[in-house]
Design an enzyme around this catalytic site. Structure first.
Site, PDB file in Angstrom:
ATOM      1  N   ARG A 131      65.502  38.536  49.635  1.00 35.06           N
ATOM      2  CA  ARG A 131      65.745  37.148  50.050  1.00 35.06           C
ATOM      3  C   ARG A 131      65.933  37.089  51.563  1.00 35.06           C
ATOM      4  O   ARG A 131      66.615  37.940  52.145  1.00 35.06           O
ATOM      5  CB  ARG A 131      67.012  36.657  49.350  1.00 35.06           C
ATOM      6  CG  ARG A 131      67.327  35.202  49.556  1.00 35.06           C
ATOM      7  CD  ARG A 131      68.663  34.841  48.895  1.00 35.06           C
ATOM      8  NE  ARG A 131      68.612  34.826  47.449  1.00 35.06           N
ATOM      9  CZ  ARG A 131      69.694  34.825  46.659  1.00 35.06           C
ATOM     10  NH1 ARG A 131      70.904  34.834  47.196  1.00 35.06           N
ATOM     11  NH2 ARG A 131      69.569  34.814  45.356  1.00 35.06           N
ATOM     12  N   LYS A 133      80.744  36.012  47.445  1.00 37.55           N
ATOM     13  CA  LYS A 133      79.841  35.192  48.263  1.00 37.55           C
ATOM     14  C   LYS A 133      80.584  33.955  48.787  1.00 37.55           C
ATOM     15  O   LYS A 133      81.514  33.461  48.131  1.00 37.55           O
ATOM     16  CB  LYS A 133      78.636  34.760  47.441  1.00 37.55           C
ATOM     17  CG  LYS A 133      78.990  33.997  46.173  1.00 37.55           C
ATOM     18  CD  LYS A 133      77.770  33.534  45.413  1.00 37.55           C
ATOM     19  CE  LYS A 133      77.137  34.608  44.580  1.00 37.55           C
ATOM     20  NZ  LYS A 133      76.126  34.125  43.627  1.00 37.55           N
ATOM     21  N   LYS A 187      79.708  30.096  50.574  1.00 40.17           N
ATOM     22  CA  LYS A 187      78.607  29.186  50.912  1.00 40.17           C
ATOM     23  C   LYS A 187      79.076  27.996  51.743  1.00 40.17           C
ATOM     24  O   LYS A 187      80.113  27.413  51.453  1.00 40.17           O
ATOM     25  CB  LYS A 187      77.951  28.706  49.623  1.00 40.17           C
ATOM     26  CG  LYS A 187      77.332  29.877  48.857  1.00 40.17           C
ATOM     27  CD  LYS A 187      76.624  29.465  47.605  1.00 40.17           C
ATOM     28  CE  LYS A 187      75.903  30.667  47.006  1.00 40.17           C
ATOM     29  NZ  LYS A 187      75.261  30.343  45.727  1.00 40.17           N
ATOM     30  N   CYS A 241      70.789  30.550  32.815  1.00 44.83           N
ATOM     31  CA  CYS A 241      72.127  31.040  32.423  1.00 44.83           C
ATOM     32  C   CYS A 241      73.166  30.151  33.102  1.00 44.83           C
ATOM     33  O   CYS A 241      72.828  29.294  33.909  1.00 44.83           O
ATOM     34  CB  CYS A 241      72.283  32.519  32.822  1.00 44.83           C
ATOM     35  SG  CYS A 241      72.865  32.782  34.502  1.00 44.83           S
ATOM     36  N   CYS A 256      72.387  28.367  39.388  1.00 45.54           N
ATOM     37  CA  CYS A 256      71.606  28.496  40.618  1.00 45.54           C
ATOM     38  C   CYS A 256      70.779  27.256  40.975  1.00 45.54           C
ATOM     39  O   CYS A 256      70.459  27.048  42.146  1.00 45.54           O
ATOM     40  CB  CYS A 256      70.709  29.722  40.536  1.00 45.54           C
ATOM     41  SG  CYS A 256      71.649  31.246  40.339  1.00 45.54           S
TER      42      CYS A 256
END
Ligand code: SRM
Ligand code: SF4
Length: 571
Positions: free
Chosen positions: A76, A209, A211, A475, A479
């Site tokens: 990515r 993570k 964001k 799932c 995302c």
């Protein structure tokens, strides 16, 4: 009784021992005796922008045949604001043939992913990305991820301020370790890790993570409130007055685990323009020191904010910032403008927003998106922007070139804004199978047939042109941000989906789960009930999620029970 002190998760030990993200990454990638990496290197590779996995389509067959899984890597890019040049695009397009599976994939965070890279290609591939002046560092991992702001290339003071802040934050939070250069670019130790420092992250980096997105009420196309830190600027005309900082958004959940939940960011404070970078750093440090390092499922900032409360969050943030903070300002209703089609930029030039289904740039049947995009970009060399709804904007186009560009797209059978329905446009699907190791069900690969069904049903009920955001994921990790759309379709078990309704189009209200395991083949029947009811009861201009919010989810469930009586998935 003694208090049990929970152990840090294994990921924490790996980070600590890694000498600022070096570990054995380089050594293992150089080992050509196998096609995989160890669990420790798997964790560290994320910080370098890559996930290690395997082809899930062939895994069972290969196992039966006594073969190893077909191992491969996803890579990515980190691309703040989704911005890249024509030259960079063309290089990425070449590289996806040379090293990946011949597709580029626009993500829901304004960047590209490449799939199916084999181990021996990882070093030359990431080196080539860097030679194009792009990077993969911190595209994944326990760091500040790709920073989002509106992709619209509007040339005014307001958009310049937002863009400058986005780039300033991206620079401020970029990891300082030289490991990335050593492994992917220079191939040797240029700095002694003993002398290195990560002034913001420290040796352990973040618990998880992190964001960040910047939105203003008139353009929340980045779904800012789903981020750990949402920054909302306030303008008086084109003059910046200050920012609201909102903390604790995040979507990932685990099915049937109520202690995991999606959450929208809470406005915590209003800050002056000159303080926004320091306050953002204070937020990151607050999470660094208070996020749960013992349980990665519970490690995001959303749990810190929810469990400690707003007052605690505000006071703790003040202590990191070092000064008192003002109350957040009231925010108006958010809007999501349509960036597809032609738009004047404000400087006499134009941008064209091109829809890319699920962000997958490939030639599909008669729609030769990859070839057509390449041809247009090669011919006109325009700057590009990737959007948070997985589309691409072609920028800085002269009015005189508009007709020829459209002709080129038509020649390649590429659908433009006027060729697609509203539901096609606003339907996001995550990658899911076959590359995603977490997928429980399909998403991207079943999206287009599902959209075709939806279009027929919506047309039948006269609501085809209503703006309805549908988000589908393989799932519950979220995302494609399924918990903020009008309708969320979330993979539950192979071929079965949990259904969420009642969020809003503007990304400011979470939806509610009403069904747990609907088979894929039954989705059209379910949508038929949804849209018959909506068509009958909606107010003029009312979106589907707003309608459900007004009438209540129980009303919708009652409709389903009366019209799909006996369906196993209703129980
Ligand atoms: Fe995601 C993990 C794909 C946006 C929440 N996400 C993954 C992985 C890396 C699977 C894995 O861990 O093994 C997926 C790779 C699939 C593949 O084969 O390519 C993956 N996530 C994606 C992308 C490509 C979806 C897409 O179709 O575009 C998006 C890439 C964004 C980017 O460029 O950085 C993507 N992921 C998101 C978003 C949306 C957003 O950020 O706006 C979310 C929800 C917001 C949030 O973070 O809460 C999201 N992804 C997750 C989670 C759940 C995190 C959590 O707190 O529980 C995981 C699982 C994890 O981290 O353990 C995950
Ligand atoms: Fe994979 Fe789940 Fe994310 Fe979809 S939502 S890309 S299945 S982790």
């Amino acid at each position: 009784m003694t208090d049990t002190v929970k152990k840090p998760s294994h990921a924490e030990e790996i980070k600590l021992a890694s000498r600022y993200l070096r570990g054995d990454v380089s050594k293992e990638l150089d080992d050509t005796s196998n096609d995989y990496v160890s669990d420790d290197v798997y964790e560290l590779l994320k910080f370098h922008g890559s996930y290690f996995g395997y082809d899930r389509d062939t895994a069972t067959e290969r196992k039966k045949a006594g073969l190893e899984k077909h191992h491969e890597f996803m890579v990515r890019l980190r691309m703040p604001g989704g911005q890249l040049t024509a030259k960079q695009y063309l290089i990425m397009d070449d590289l996806c043939d040379q090293f990946a599976n011949g597709t580029l994939r626009i993500t829901t965070r304004e960047t590209f992913q490449f799939h199916c890279i084999v181990k021996k290609n990882m070093k030359p591939f990431i080196k080539a990305i860097n030679e194009a002046l792009l990077s993969t560092l911190s595209a994944c991992g326990d760091v500040v991820r790709n920073i989002l702001w509106t992709s619209a290339p509007i040339k005014d003071a307001k958009h310049k301020i937002i863009e400058d802040l986005g780039y300033a934050l991206a620079k401020h939070f970029a990891p300082q370790t030289h490991a990335y250069h050593e492994i992917w670019i220079d191939g040797e130790n240029i700095v002694d890790p003993e002398t290195e420092e990560e002034p913001i992250y420290g040796t352990l980096y973040l618990p998880r993570k992190f964001k960040i997105a910047i939105a203003e009420p008139l353009d929340n196309s980045v779904d800012a409130m789903t981020n750990d830190l949402a920054i909302i600027p306030f303008f008086n005309g084109q003059t910046l007055e200050g920012y609201n900082v909102c903390l604790g958004g995040g979507l990932g959940i685990t099915h049937n685990k109520p202690d995991t939940y999606p959450r929208l960011a809470t406005p915590i404070a209003y800050v002056k323009p000159e303080d926004i970078v320091s306050v953002s750093e204070a937020v990151v440090k607050l999470q660094r020191d208070n996020g749960d390092r013992t349980n990665r499922k519970h490690a995001r900032l959303k749990y810190v904010v929810e469990e400690n409360g707003i007052e605690w969050t505000r006071k703790t943030l003040e202590s990191y910032f070092g000064k008192p903070l003002q109350d957040p300002r009231p925010m108006g209703k958010f809007d999501i403008p349509d960036h597809l089609g032609w738009h004047e930029q404000g400087d006499g030039k134009w941008w064209l927003g091109v829809p890319i289904s699920s962000g997958r740039i490939l030639d599909r049947d008669d729609e030769r998106i990859r070839t057509g995009l390449r041809k247009v970009i090669q011919t006109y060399r325009m700057d590009l922007r990737l959007t948070a709804d997985q589309n691409i904007l072609l920028c800085n186009i002269d009015a005189a070139d508009k007709a020829d560009i459209i002709a080129l797209f038509k020649e390649h059978g590429i659908k433009l804004r006027e060729d697609i329905s509203a539901v096609y446009r606003d339907f996001l699907a995550c990658v899911a199978l076959p590359t995603c190791g977490k997928a429980l069900a399909e998403a991207e690969r079943v999206k287009l047939p599902l959209v075709a069904d939806l279009e027929k049903i919506m047309e039948k009920h006269g609501v085809l042109q209503e703006k309805i955001a549908v988000r589908m994921t393989g799932c519950p990790n979220g995302c494609a941000r399924p918990y903020v759309g009008d309708i969320g379709i979330v993979g539950r078990t192979p071929d079965h989906y949990a259904i969420y309704i009642g969020g809003d189009f503007e990304g400011t209200r979470l939806n509610t789960k009403i069904l747990d395991r609907v088979p894929f083949s039954e989705l059209p029947r379910m949508f038929d009930v949804f849209f018959a009811d909506y068509a009958q009861g909606k107010l003029s201009g009312e979106g589907y999620g707003d309608y459900v919010h007004r009438v209540g989810t129980d009303h919708v469930v009652t409709q389903l029970q009366s019209q799909c009586a006996g369906a196993v998935w209703l129980k």
